[in-house]
Design a protein around this motif. Structure first.
Motif, short mmCIF file in Angstrom:
data_model
loop_
_atom_site.label_atom_id
_atom_site.label_comp_id
_atom_site.label_asym_id
_atom_site.label_seq_id
_atom_site.Cartn_x
_atom_site.Cartn_y
_atom_site.Cartn_z
N TYR A 155 6.05 -3.92 -5.18
CA TYR A 155 6.07 -2.70 -5.59
C TYR A 155 4.69 -2.07 -6.32
O TYR A 155 4.66 -1.09 -6.98
CB TYR A 155 7.16 -2.46 -6.51
N ASN A 156 3.84 -3.01 -6.46
CA ASN A 156 2.33 -2.54 -6.92
C ASN A 156 2.61 -2.09 -8.50
O ASN A 156 1.88 -1.13 -8.87
CB ASN A 156 1.84 -1.24 -6.31
N PRO B 74 0.75 -1.10 0.06
CA PRO B 74 0.07 -0.06 -0.03
C PRO B 74 0.84 1.25 -0.11
O PRO B 74 0.30 2.28 -0.21
CB PRO B 74 -1.00 -0.22 1.40
N GLU B 75 2.22 1.14 0.10
CA GLU B 75 2.97 2.45 0.06
C GLU B 75 3.11 2.93 -1.20
O GLU B 75 3.47 4.08 -1.37
CB GLU B 75 4.35 2.12 0.60
#
Length: 402
Positions: free
Chosen positions: A353-354, A27-28
């Motif tokens: 890392y999305n 979520p970062e």
């Protein structure tokens, strides 16, 4: 039910959805998708205006043949781009995006009465080719791309007993996902094979206007003209070309493209599409005339991609085997040096890392002992420059963390 439906593979993005099941991305980081080749650059305002100003056309049934102005605009663009003169009335046909037409052409040209019909496809490939083959009653025959040939296909490696059963050959130049383009020698070989065995060539050129060098990719019609195939009793014999506004003009939702080439094939395809209900809506036709008649927005769009690739490719080269492609908006990277499979790489990159990328094995089939997509990922650099650069930086950090 049609038994051929059971032969269809899940689409790559369905496989990707399953791969990501149960994964909660970090979520970062805001999500960035390099998975789908959907252009994200803004649609030019003049195309939107042409669409909006012609909504009165919704009150009439369109013809499958398309309007005279649209066919003329397409023919003029082909002449400007490739130096090829076509009869707009008999050699050009508007279609609702090249995907629909690439699928339909197999149903038009495959002779189901001939047993053992084959459709030759590059591998990796656009999955529509495979589905079109199966649902037309034929079977795909894959020719693996070769990194040593700049990801080109070696048609000379095809066994001699295969060719008599080939009724249709799909060629994608520039290629999806490799970005490779065919040379004049390549086209000469393909045309000679078509003449010898009588199969139709369906040339998919949807990425033709996004290129990274100084010269535009050679087109199939252009090559045919240079090789003396534009005249005689059957101009552009066995050849039809497919193109689209989606990538060129950033209008994937407009669903607008064309088929052009041999008049006899175009005539039969028009008949086929008349029964399918494949007519393009009049407002989309008007907007398409505007788009095909302007090149300035295409140059601007191409320059955006060039800038993006010039920034992103050197960064990624630090951590993986990847090169600037001939054309297109994909990077076809070898990630075997990471110690991860292409699926593991995509899943962990998404989790940590999305960033979404597509495993290369999802875009190819096991053929002749290998899956040529194994150990590779496809990255679609379709977002704006800042987002593409951010994605590359995250991928670099991910690889360094391994």
């Amino acid at each position: 039910m049609n038994p051929h439906l059971d032969k269809l593979h899940p689409y790559p993005f369905e496989k990707l959805r399953r791969l990501f099941e149960g994964v909660t991305p970090n979520p970062e980081y805001q999500p960035i998708s390099l998975g789908i080749g959907e252009p994200k650059h803004p649609t030019p305002a003049f195309i939107q205006k042409a669409l909006a100003h012609n909504l009165q056309g919704m009150a009439t049934y369109p013809t499958t043949h398309g309007s005279d102005p649209l066919r003329s605009a397409i023919a003029n663009w082909i002449e400007h781009r490739y130096g090829v003169e076509l009869d707009a009335a008999t050699q050009v046909l508007p279609v609702n995006g090249s995907r629909e037409a690439l699928f339909g052409i197999a149903h038009c040209v495959i002779d189901g009465a001939r047993p053992g019909a084959l459709v030759m496809c590059p591998n990796p490939f656009y999955q529509i080719y495979e589905g079109a083959a199966y649902l037309s009653g034929a079977a795909p025959w894959f020719v693996n791309s070769d990194p040593a040939r700049n990801f080109g296909c070696d048609y000379g490696s095809v066994p001699a007993d295969v060719w008599p059963n080939v009724q249709l050959m799909y060629i994608c130049s520039p290629g999806n996902p490799t970005g490779a383009t065919l040379s004049m020698d390549d086209w000469k070989q393909v045309f000679e094979l078509s003449d010898r065995y009588g199969f139709v060539i369906a040339a998919d050129e949807c990425y033709s206007e996004i290129y990274h060098g100084g010269s535009a990719p050679l087109g199939a019609l252009e090559a045919a003209r240079e090789l003396g195939r534009a005249g005689g009793d059957n101009p552009y014999a066995n050849l039809v070309v497919f193109s689209s506004l989606s990538k060129r003009s950033n209008v994937p939702g407009m669903r607008s493209g064309f088929v052009a080439g041999n008049a006899a094939i175009v005539k039969k395809f028009l008949l086929y599409r008349t029964y399918c209900g494949g007519a393009m809506s009049p407002p989309v036709q008007a907007a398409s005339v505007a788009a095909w008649s302007d090149e300035s927005h295409v140059v601007e769009n191409r320059n955006k991609y060039r800038e993006k690739f010039s920034l992103v490719t050197p960064l990624l080269k630090e951590v993986m085997d990847v090169e600037l492609p001939d054309a297109g908006f994909y990077l076809w990277a070898d990630v075997r040096g990471s110690g991860l499979s292409d699926e593991e790489f995509a899943r962990r990159l998404y989790a940590e890392y999305n960033v979404t990328v597509l495993p290369g094995s999802y875009l190819a089939r096991d053929a002749h002992g290998i899956n040529p997509g194994t150990g590779r990922i496809r990255m679609a650099l379709v977002a704006e420059i800042d987002e593409g650069l951010e994605a590359a930086q995250r991928i670099v950090q991910f690889c360094k963390d391994l």
